[in-house]
Design an enzyme around this catalytic site. Sequence first.
Site, short mmCIF file in Angstrom:
data_model
loop_
_atom_site.label_atom_id
_atom_site.label_comp_id
_atom_site.label_asym_id
_atom_site.label_seq_id
_atom_site.Cartn_x
_atom_site.Cartn_y
_atom_site.Cartn_z
CB THR A 186 -0.90 0.03 1.26
OG1 THR A 186 -1.70 -1.15 1.28
CG2 THR A 186 -1.80 1.25 1.25
CE LYS A 190 -5.15 -1.04 1.69
NZ LYS A 190 -5.74 -2.15 2.38
CE LYS A 228 1.73 2.42 4.13
NZ LYS A 228 1.95 1.06 3.70
P1 NAD Z 1 5.90 -5.93 7.34
O1 NAD Z 1 6.65 -4.78 7.93
O2 NAD Z 1 5.53 -7.08 8.19
O3 NAD Z 1 6.73 -6.51 6.07
C1 NAD Z 1 7.53 -5.76 5.21
C2 NAD Z 1 8.75 -6.60 4.88
O4 NAD Z 1 9.53 -5.93 3.88
C3 NAD Z 1 9.67 -6.84 6.08
O5 NAD Z 1 9.86 -8.23 6.25
C4 NAD Z 1 10.96 -6.12 5.70
O6 NAD Z 1 12.13 -6.76 6.18
C5 NAD Z 1 10.90 -6.17 4.18
N1 NAD Z 1 11.69 -5.16 3.51
C6 NAD Z 1 11.73 -3.82 3.74
N2 NAD Z 1 12.57 -3.22 2.87
C7 NAD Z 1 13.09 -4.20 2.09
C8 NAD Z 1 14.01 -4.22 1.02
N3 NAD Z 1 14.58 -3.09 0.57
N4 NAD Z 1 14.31 -5.41 0.45
C9 NAD Z 1 13.74 -6.55 0.89
N5 NAD Z 1 12.85 -6.60 1.90
C10 NAD Z 1 12.53 -5.44 2.49
O7 NAD Z 1 4.59 -5.28 6.67
P2 NAD Z 1 3.25 -6.04 6.23
O8 NAD Z 1 2.27 -6.02 7.34
O9 NAD Z 1 3.62 -7.33 5.57
O10 NAD Z 1 2.68 -5.00 5.15
C11 NAD Z 1 3.24 -4.89 3.85
C12 NAD Z 1 2.38 -3.95 3.02
O11 NAD Z 1 1.03 -4.43 2.99
C13 NAD Z 1 2.30 -2.53 3.60
O12 NAD Z 1 2.34 -1.61 2.55
C14 NAD Z 1 0.95 -2.51 4.33
O13 NAD Z 1 0.40 -1.20 4.40
C15 NAD Z 1 0.13 -3.41 3.43
N6 NAD Z 1 -1.02 -4.07 4.08
C16 NAD Z 1 -0.87 -4.65 5.30
C17 NAD Z 1 -1.97 -5.26 5.91
C18 NAD Z 1 -1.84 -5.94 7.25
O14 NAD Z 1 -2.90 -6.25 7.85
N7 NAD Z 1 -0.63 -6.20 7.74
C19 NAD Z 1 -3.22 -5.27 5.26
C20 NAD Z 1 -3.33 -4.70 3.98
C21 NAD Z 1 -2.22 -4.09 3.41
#
Ligand code: NAD
Length: 302
Positions: A96, A171, A246
């Site tokens: 997102t 979204k 966010k």
């Molecule tokens: P998270 O922080 O658990 O996961 C993000 C991952 O990206 C981490 O494991 C981190 O180490 C990795 N990362 C960061 N920079 C990196 C790079 N340069 N190279 C490789 N890996 C890298 O976050 P999440 O909860 O999995 O959310 C991910 C996305 O999904 C976000 O944009 C969030 O807004 C969206 N989202 C989350 C949810 C939810 O309920 N968690 C629901 C809908 C949408």
Amino acid sequence: MTTVAFIGLGNMGRPMALNLVRAGMSVAGLDRAPAAMAELAAGGGRAAADLADALAAADVVVTMLPAGAQVRSVYLGADGVIARARPNSLFIDCSTIDVDTARAVAAAAEAAGHAMLDAPVSGGTGGAAAGTLTFMVGGSDAAVERARAILQAMGKTVVHTGGPGAGQAAKICNNMLLGISMIGVAEAFALADRLGLDRQKLFDVSSTSSGQCWSLTTYCPVPGPVPTSPANRGYAPGFTAAMMLKDLALAQSAALSTGASTPLGALAAQIYQLMASAGQGEQDFSAVFELLAKTGASQPQR
Ligand code: NAD
């Protein structure tokens, strides 16, 4: 066999990548956290040594990263995905992020001969694990058709919302509406408490009348009426207030850049900011009820 490089194996990305493995695809995962890659490997995927290794055999790249800054840094530049991917690759960014970044990265991908979709999700970590996510997808018809089997392996619903950036636009509009409606429902229950009105009675009336909405009937912010809502488990998320903040910040920056008038979105962002400042950022966003109930006058007027 489809070969996928999956970058960003966090709370969402890990279960999504595992669903691609279960669907019979070859998945090379890359994350800054070695433990996340180890979990993918334990589930039948492969931990890539670095970006070049992840991309070596991939025809599709899926990313699930925290925000626009990480998406830019992963895709752009001489060492980025766009420069290093095999010719005519398909990129699917499920993070997102802001609409401007989604459009800029998609344009750079297209200029380099690749296809790109922005495909943010709704459904949370539960939906990611169960493979029931909803994808809101921006990009060309041809790219969406190319991506369909991959998206369907991770989700139940795929809505093609328009051209590049339209997935992110859908979204943030949806989540702005959700953030506002949750505050409205919470305010109604806070007022009902002050009036001595039984919460279940308010639920019985509003859930069958003009106040009806998802924030009330599926995700009710007070304990009791909807047993599965986070209010019944001490507001354990679910969807955290920090994540809602966010998404509301993304909506506000989009409103600013397009000149849209979104006063309630702006106020909602301030209210979730208050929650975060009060140390409630990691609670479910529906705990906004507690903030509102607490900040009323100390002597209820009966
Ligand atoms: P998270 O922080 O658990 O996961 C993000 C991952 O990206 C981490 O494991 C981190 O180490 C990795 N990362 C960061 N920079 C990196 C790079 N340069 N190279 C490789 N890996 C890298 O976050 P999440 O909860 O999995 O959310 C991910 C996305 O999904 C976000 O944009 C969030 O807004 C969206 N989202 C989350 C949810 C939810 O309920 N968690 C629901 C809908 C949408």
